[in-house]
Design a protein around this motif. Structure first.
Motif, mmCIF file in Angstrom:
data_model
loop_
_atom_site.group_PDB
_atom_site.id
_atom_site.type_symbol
_atom_site.label_atom_id
_atom_site.label_comp_id
_atom_site.label_asym_id
_atom_site.label_seq_id
_atom_site.Cartn_x
_atom_site.Cartn_y
_atom_site.Cartn_z
ATOM 1 N N ASN A 2 -57.645 -5.363 -1.715
ATOM 2 C CA ASN A 2 -56.911 -5.576 -0.463
ATOM 3 C C ASN A 2 -56.911 -7.069 -0.131
ATOM 4 O O ASN A 2 -57.939 -7.646 0.201
ATOM 5 C CB ASN A 2 -57.585 -4.776 0.658
ATOM 6 N N THR A 3 -55.742 -7.679 -0.267
ATOM 7 C CA THR A 3 -55.663 -9.132 -0.108
ATOM 8 C C THR A 3 -55.233 -9.552 1.301
ATOM 9 O O THR A 3 -55.128 -10.735 1.582
ATOM 10 C CB THR A 3 -54.645 -9.718 -1.113
ATOM 11 N N GLU A 8 -54.364 -13.801 5.320
ATOM 12 C CA GLU A 8 -54.413 -14.313 6.701
ATOM 13 C C GLU A 8 -55.254 -15.576 6.780
ATOM 14 O O GLU A 8 -54.852 -16.572 7.384
ATOM 15 C CB GLU A 8 -54.980 -13.242 7.639
ATOM 16 N N LYS A 9 -56.436 -15.525 6.171
ATOM 17 C CA LYS A 9 -57.328 -16.698 6.166
ATOM 18 C C LYS A 9 -56.638 -17.907 5.554
ATOM 19 O O LYS A 9 -56.712 -19.024 6.068
ATOM 20 C CB LYS A 9 -58.583 -16.403 5.321
ATOM 21 N N GLY A 88 -57.673 -13.546 -7.103
ATOM 22 C CA GLY A 88 -59.080 -13.182 -7.250
ATOM 23 C C GLY A 88 -59.553 -13.115 -8.689
ATOM 24 O O GLY A 88 -60.671 -12.689 -8.951
ATOM 25 N N LEU A 89 -58.710 -13.535 -9.632
ATOM 26 C CA LEU A 89 -59.134 -13.554 -11.038
ATOM 27 C C LEU A 89 -59.472 -14.981 -11.455
ATOM 28 O O LEU A 89 -58.763 -15.925 -11.115
ATOM 29 C CB LEU A 89 -58.030 -13.004 -11.947
ATOM 30 N N GLU A 98 -66.382 -13.298 -7.911
ATOM 31 C CA GLU A 98 -67.349 -12.605 -7.074
ATOM 32 C C GLU A 98 -66.857 -12.534 -5.619
ATOM 33 O O GLU A 98 -66.318 -13.507 -5.089
ATOM 34 C CB GLU A 98 -68.699 -13.342 -7.099
ATOM 35 N N ALA A 99 -67.083 -11.376 -4.982
ATOM 36 C CA ALA A 99 -66.598 -11.151 -3.617
ATOM 37 C C ALA A 99 -67.160 -12.178 -2.630
ATOM 38 O O ALA A 99 -66.431 -12.681 -1.770
ATOM 39 C CB ALA A 99 -66.958 -9.740 -3.162
ATOM 40 N N ASP A 100 -68.451 -12.517 -2.757
ATOM 41 C CA ASP A 100 -69.031 -13.455 -1.796
ATOM 42 C C ASP A 100 -68.437 -14.855 -1.973
ATOM 43 O O ASP A 100 -68.284 -15.601 -1.012
ATOM 44 C CB ASP A 100 -70.567 -13.486 -1.873
ATOM 45 N N ARG A 101 -68.082 -15.168 -3.208
ATOM 46 C CA ARG A 101 -67.447 -16.473 -3.455
ATOM 47 C C ARG A 101 -66.046 -16.511 -2.821
ATOM 48 O O ARG A 101 -65.663 -17.488 -2.201
ATOM 49 C CB ARG A 101 -67.387 -16.738 -4.968
ATOM 50 N N LEU A 102 -65.308 -15.444 -2.971
ATOM 51 C CA LEU A 102 -63.972 -15.383 -2.373
ATOM 52 C C LEU A 102 -64.039 -15.371 -0.845
ATOM 53 O O LEU A 102 -63.191 -15.959 -0.184
ATOM 54 C CB LEU A 102 -63.230 -14.128 -2.842
#
Ligand SMILES: [Zn+2]
Length: 118
Positions: A2-3, A8-9, A88-89, A98-102
């Motif tokens: 889910n992007t 938004e950010k 995200g790739l 990694e999710a925390d990095r994104l």
């Protein structure tokens, strides 16, 4: 993935960057780059010392424009990836970043393994 929240950010940060750039630079439609503008307050009569100060000021301004523009380019790349479903790739190994990095940086282009590679 889910992007929506990332998009938004990114769009909020993009708007902020464009506002900041608009105060110290002008967008050149021929090169598609931002050019630093001279400091308007310093445009009056100047002696040699002031000229040196102004140059230094313009150098600082140019450095800031370079920094802001580099970030804006990363954000535009990330927004393009959302559109093409490749967001995200990692650009090196094509594995999910990694999710925390994104979360910390939605414009990240590489995962933690490859983040320091050129
Ligand atoms: Zn990687």
């Amino acid at each position: 993935m889910n992007t929506k929240s990332f998009k938004e950010k990114l769009e909020i940060e993009k708007k902020g960057l464009e506002e900041e750039l608009g105060q110290i630079a002008i967008f050149n439609t021929e090169t598609n780059m931002w050019d630093a503008t001279p400091d308007q307050d310093m445009m009056g009569e100047i002696d040699d010392n002031d000229a040196a100060d102004r140059f230094e000021n313009f150098e600082e301004r140019s450095a800031m424009v370079t920094t802001l523009q580099a970030r804006l380019i990363d954000i535009n790349i990330a927004l393009g990836k959302i559109e093409s479903n490749t967001f995200g790739l990692c650009e090196v190994c094509n594995q999910p970043i990694e999710a925390d990095r994104l979360e910390a940086n939605p414009a990240a282009r590489k995962d933690k393994t490859h983040m320091n590679e050129q």
